[in-house]
Design a protein around this motif. Structure first.
Motif, PDB file in Angstrom:
ATOM      1  N   ALA A  67      22.518   6.047  12.351  1.00 35.26           N
ATOM      2  CA  ALA A  67      21.528   5.362  11.509  1.00 35.26           C
ATOM      3  C   ALA A  67      21.950   5.327  10.047  1.00 35.26           C
ATOM      4  N   ALA A  68      22.765   6.291   9.616  1.00 37.04           N
ATOM      5  CA  ALA A  68      23.215   6.339   8.223  1.00 37.04           C
ATOM      6  C   ALA A  68      24.439   7.230   8.132  1.00 37.04           C
ATOM      7  N   ASP A  69      25.261   6.975   7.128  1.00 44.20           N
ATOM      8  CA  ASP A  69      26.361   7.874   6.793  1.00 44.20           C
ATOM      9  C   ASP A  69      25.831   8.902   5.796  1.00 44.20           C
ATOM     10  N   LEU A  70      26.048  10.173   6.071  1.00 43.46           N
ATOM     11  CA  LEU A  70      25.568  11.254   5.209  1.00 43.46           C
ATOM     12  C   LEU A  70      26.756  11.894   4.502  1.00 43.46           C
ATOM     13  N   GLU A  71      26.604  12.115   3.204  1.00 41.49           N
ATOM     14  CA  GLU A  71      27.690  12.705   2.426  1.00 41.49           C
ATOM     15  C   GLU A  71      27.121  13.710   1.441  1.00 41.49           C
ATOM     16  N   LEU A  72      27.825  14.831   1.304  1.00 41.58           N
ATOM     17  CA  LEU A  72      27.423  15.892   0.388  1.00 41.58           C
ATOM     18  C   LEU A  72      28.485  16.041  -0.690  1.00 41.58           C
ATOM     19  N   VAL A  73      28.058  16.019  -1.956  1.00 44.33           N
ATOM     20  CA  VAL A  73      28.945  16.270  -3.085  1.00 44.33           C
ATOM     21  C   VAL A  73      28.615  17.658  -3.630  1.00 44.33           C
ATOM     22  N   SER A  74      29.586  18.541  -3.575  1.00 43.24           N
ATOM     23  CA  SER A  74      29.349  19.920  -4.002  1.00 43.24           C
ATOM     24  C   SER A  74      30.656  20.542  -4.477  1.00 43.24           C
ATOM     25  N   ALA A  75      30.553  21.406  -5.472  1.00 42.69           N
ATOM     26  CA  ALA A  75      31.743  22.104  -5.975  1.00 42.69           C
ATOM     27  C   ALA A  75      32.190  23.208  -5.032  1.00 42.69           C
ATOM     28  N   THR A  76      31.319  23.622  -4.105  1.00 39.62           N
ATOM     29  CA  THR A  76      31.661  24.676  -3.157  1.00 39.62           C
ATOM     30  C   THR A  76      31.384  24.211  -1.740  1.00 39.62           C
ATOM     31  N   ASP A  77      31.984  24.903  -0.773  1.00 37.35           N
ATOM     32  CA  ASP A  77      31.755  24.561   0.631  1.00 37.35           C
ATOM     33  C   ASP A  77      30.740  25.494   1.274  1.00 37.35           C
ATOM     34  N   HIS A  78      29.855  26.059   0.441  1.00 34.00           N
ATOM     35  CA  HIS A  78      28.861  26.990   0.977  1.00 34.00           C
ATOM     36  C   HIS A  78      27.578  26.950   0.157  1.00 34.00           C
ATOM     37  N   LEU A  79      26.513  27.387   0.794  1.00 35.38           N
ATOM     38  CA  LEU A  79      25.245  27.656   0.104  1.00 35.38           C
ATOM     39  C   LEU A  79      25.289  29.106  -0.352  1.00 35.38           C
ATOM     40  N   LEU A  80      25.116  29.327  -1.640  1.00 32.60           N
ATOM     41  CA  LEU A  80      25.132  30.688  -2.167  1.00 32.60           C
ATOM     42  C   LEU A  80      23.718  31.252  -2.185  1.00 32.60           C
ATOM     43  N   TYR A  81      23.538  32.376  -1.493  1.00 35.93           N
ATOM     44  CA  TYR A  81      22.217  33.018  -1.493  1.00 35.93           C
ATOM     45  C   TYR A  81      22.126  33.897  -2.741  1.00 35.93           C
ATOM     46  N   THR A  82      21.696  33.287  -3.824  1.00 32.73           N
ATOM     47  CA  THR A  82      21.740  33.941  -5.136  1.00 32.73           C
ATOM     48  C   THR A  82      20.840  35.157  -5.243  1.00 32.73           C
ATOM     49  N   SER A  83      19.829  35.253  -4.394  1.00 33.81           N
ATOM     50  CA  SER A  83      18.910  36.390  -4.479  1.00 33.81           C
ATOM     51  C   SER A  83      19.610  37.718  -4.225  1.00 33.81           C
ATOM     52  N   LEU A  84      20.773  37.683  -3.562  1.00 37.96           N
ATOM     53  CA  LEU A  84      21.491  38.919  -3.257  1.00 37.96           C
ATOM     54  C   LEU A  84      22.662  39.176  -4.205  1.00 37.96           C
ATOM     55  N   LEU A  85      22.807  38.384  -5.252  1.00 42.08           N
ATOM     56  CA  LEU A  85      23.901  38.611  -6.194  1.00 42.08           C
ATOM     57  C   LEU A  85      23.844  39.993  -6.860  1.00 42.08           C
ATOM     58  N   PRO A  86      22.649  40.494  -7.244  1.00 40.51           N
ATOM     59  CA  PRO A  86      22.629  41.864  -7.781  1.00 40.51           C
ATOM     60  C   PRO A  86      23.181  42.891  -6.794  1.00 40.51           C
ATOM     61  N   GLN A  87      22.964  42.675  -5.502  1.00 39.45           N
ATOM     62  CA  GLN A  87      23.493  43.604  -4.507  1.00 39.45           C
ATOM     63  C   GLN A  87      24.998  43.461  -4.347  1.00 39.45           C
ATOM     64  N   VAL A  88      25.523  42.262  -4.594  1.00 39.37           N
ATOM     65  CA  VAL A  88      26.972  42.087  -4.609  1.00 39.37           C
ATOM     66  C   VAL A  88      27.563  42.904  -5.755  1.00 39.37           C
ATOM     67  N   CYS A  89      26.934  42.851  -6.919  1.00 45.65           N
ATOM     68  CA  CYS A  89      27.394  43.642  -8.064  1.00 45.65           C
ATOM     69  C   CYS A  89      27.355  45.133  -7.766  1.00 45.65           C
ATOM     70  N   ALA A  90      26.293  45.566  -7.115  1.00 38.06           N
ATOM     71  CA  ALA A  90      26.103  46.998  -6.851  1.00 38.06           C
ATOM     72  C   ALA A  90      26.824  47.469  -5.592  1.00 38.06           C
ATOM     73  N   GLY A  91      27.520  46.564  -4.912  1.00 39.32           N
ATOM     74  CA  GLY A  91      28.313  46.965  -3.756  1.00 39.32           C
ATOM     75  C   GLY A  91      27.555  47.084  -2.459  1.00 39.32           C
ATOM     76  N   GLY A  92      26.284  46.717  -2.438  1.00 40.41           N
ATOM     77  CA  GLY A  92      25.508  46.833  -1.212  1.00 40.41           C
ATOM     78  C   GLY A  92      25.808  45.736  -0.205  1.00 40.41           C
ATOM     79  N   VAL A  93      26.337  44.586  -0.691  1.00 34.92           N
ATOM     80  CA  VAL A  93      26.637  43.452   0.179  1.00 34.92           C
ATOM     81  C   VAL A  93      27.985  42.874  -0.230  1.00 34.92           C
ATOM     82  N   GLU A  94      28.806  42.530   0.755  1.00 39.34           N
ATOM     83  CA  GLU A  94      30.099  41.920   0.483  1.00 39.34           C
ATOM     84  C   GLU A  94      29.913  40.480  -0.003  1.00 39.34           C
ATOM     85  N   PRO A  95      30.734  40.012  -0.946  1.00 35.35           N
ATOM     86  CA  PRO A  95      30.548  38.684  -1.539  1.00 35.35           C
ATOM     87  C   PRO A  95      30.481  37.548  -0.527  1.00 35.35           C
ATOM     88  N   ARG A  96      31.418  37.491   0.421  1.00 38.02           N
ATOM     89  CA  ARG A  96      31.427  36.335   1.319  1.00 38.02           C
ATOM     90  C   ARG A  96      30.255  36.326   2.283  1.00 38.02           C
TER      91      ARG A  96
END
Length: 473
Positions: A67-96
């Motif tokens: 029905a349509a061609d869908l295209e995504l323009v993004s600087a990254t190939d992932h959705l970043l779950y930003t709510s856990l970034l403080p835990q990435v800093c503190a070592g509780g969660v691995e970045p990827r």
């Protein structure tokens, strides 16, 4: 940048006179191509956050194949779950593990890696700058703008040069490295004053990110002191400051008071009604005329909409593109906007702009997918309506505050609800399993105190880490 975009457009026009590419030329849905076959409309979505990917997932579910061609323009190939970034800093969660792969969330969408830097609503194209600096023009029949936001950097002397941000994985990993590097320098210091300055960390902004970061990093660095035999607990200072009269000013006072209690118990110094007036490589000057010797200032004091929204040419409010309750941009056919960079009216709050939260973005994504599909003749458009499910604030360990469905929680019950919410919101079974495993391992084993060293110090400014230079005219 503007000249390079103009040259690209001229070159594209000349080439188009020789070789017309039907796939790249915008055309109203349902018209025929030069070969007589029905034109398949192209829907281009800008941004791989909760809003943009949410819109694409609902479009794939609502639109029949072909029905349509869908295209995504993004600087990254992932959705970043930003709510856990403080835990990435503190070592509780691995970045990827907080990066949810785009290709696991959408199947029929073509991913074009790059920054969308300009919009031409007359020709129906957007300009995309790739990582190598090359510029291409992408045509659209429906355009969905959800580029998100960037760290707001006010004109404070020295902030742009010395402040650190926390908006993406690059900044989170660098911040962890930077903090550990300061502790290493401090451990080797002979002079007491220099050691204390290296062990002093300031966080500006007592909203979600700043409050979580200060609480979790204070806990992390206290535990890390065992690895630095010449450092003492009294050497370590974490200072959280904000112009507001309380922490978490956007939430109700019960959550604010609960978070404040945890911060004080942890030993975080909280400075309210206080702002930063100047920053150098070795000090931070405050609005109360105190200058604190320190080598670290983390700037979490607000965001600004992506500059792309100003290129659309229609009305904006504080940089956010004005849209109607159906997420359409007034005066522009086929253009929709949502997420942090759009002033979406919240009809449950008398039309006031919706908050810049993941909760709003995810629900706006669903509404945009429905309404774009309706514009292509599939389904019926409906206005965006928000139902608040409450908020969660993870302070590290078993400390958290939350108000799910209006029920106020703190301590372990709040921590359980907070972790459950994050796992649910991740949206990917693989990421959920990895994050849950990270939490289990961090609660049962010793923390790895190592620096990864991925980003050299000269490239650690907010502008470099968030690629804001690509939007310069």
């Amino acid at each position: 940048m503007r000249n390079s975009i103009t040259v690209a457009r001229v070159a594209r026009t000349i080439d188009g006179l020789r070789h017309r590419d039907d796939h790249d030329v915008p055309r109203a849905a349902g018209t025929a191509s030069s070969a007589g076959a029905p034109h398949r409309p192209r829907v281009v979505v800008v941004g791989a956050g909760f809003a943009g990917l949410g819109a694409l997932r609902h479009l794939e579910a609502r639109l029949p194949a072909g029905a349509a061609d869908l295209e995504l323009v993004s600087a990254t190939d992932h959705l970043l779950y930003t709510s856990l970034l403080p835990q990435v800093c503190a070592g509780g969660v691995e970045p990827r593990h907080v990066a949810v792969p785009v290709r696991g969330m959408v199947r029929r969408t073509v991913l074009r890696l790059g920054h969308a830097v300009d919009v031409d609503t007359t020709s129906g194209t957007i300009s995309v700058v790739a990582r190598d600096g090359s510029t291409s023009e992408v045509g659209w029949d429906r355009l969905v703008l959800a580029p998100g936001s960037l760290t707001r950097v006010p004109d404070i002397p020295g902030l742009a040069e010395h402040g650190l941000g926390l908006k993406n994985l690059t900044e989170a990993v660098y911040l962890r490295d930077h903090v550990l590097r300061q502790l290493e320098h401090a451990d080797a210091c002979v002079e007491t004053a220099e050691r204390r300055a290296r062990c002093t960390f300031l966080v500006a902004g007592a909203g979600y990110t700043g409050t979580e970061l200060a609480a979790q990093m204070r806990r992390f660095t206290l535990e890390a002191l065992d690895r630095f035999p010449r450092l003492r607990r009294e050497d370590l200072r974490w200072i959280l400051l904000d112009q507001a009269p309380r922490v978490l000013p956007e939430l109700d006072e019960a959550l604010s008071d609960g978070a404040m209690e945890v911060l004080r118990e942890r030993g975080v110094e909280v400075r309210l009604k206080t702002s930063v007036s100047a920053v150098t490589a070795t000090s931070v000057a405050l609005s109360d005329n105190e200058t604190i010797p320190a080598h670290t200032l983390v700037w979490c004091a607000g965001v600004t909409p992506n500059p792309l929204m100003e290129k659309v040419g229609t009305e904006t409010v504080k940089g956010r593109l004005v849209v109607d309750e159906n997420l359409r941009v007034p005066g522009l056919s086929g253009v929709f906007a949502l997420g942090d960079a759009a002033a979406v009216p919240d009809i449950t709050r008398d039309g006031a702009p919706a908050g810049q939260t993941a909760q709003h973005a995810a629900r706006q994504g669903a509404a945009a997918g429905r309404n774009v599909a309706a514009s292509l003749g599939h389904g019926r458009a409906l206005p965006y309506r928000h139902r608040d499910l409450g908020f969660v604030v993870d302070l590290g360990g078993t400390d958290a505050v939350a108000n799910p469905l209006g029920l106020h929680l703190s301590g372990t019950p709040a921590a359980v609800v907070t972790r459950a919410y994050h796992l649910l919101a991740l949206g990917s079974g693989g990421n959920r399993a990895h994050v849950a495993a990270d939490w289990l391992l961090s609660s049962t084993g010793p923390e790895q105190i190592v620096q990864l060293g991925f980003l050299p110090s000269p490239n650690a400014t907010i502008a470099e880490a968030e690629d804001t230079h690509v939007y310069s005219a």
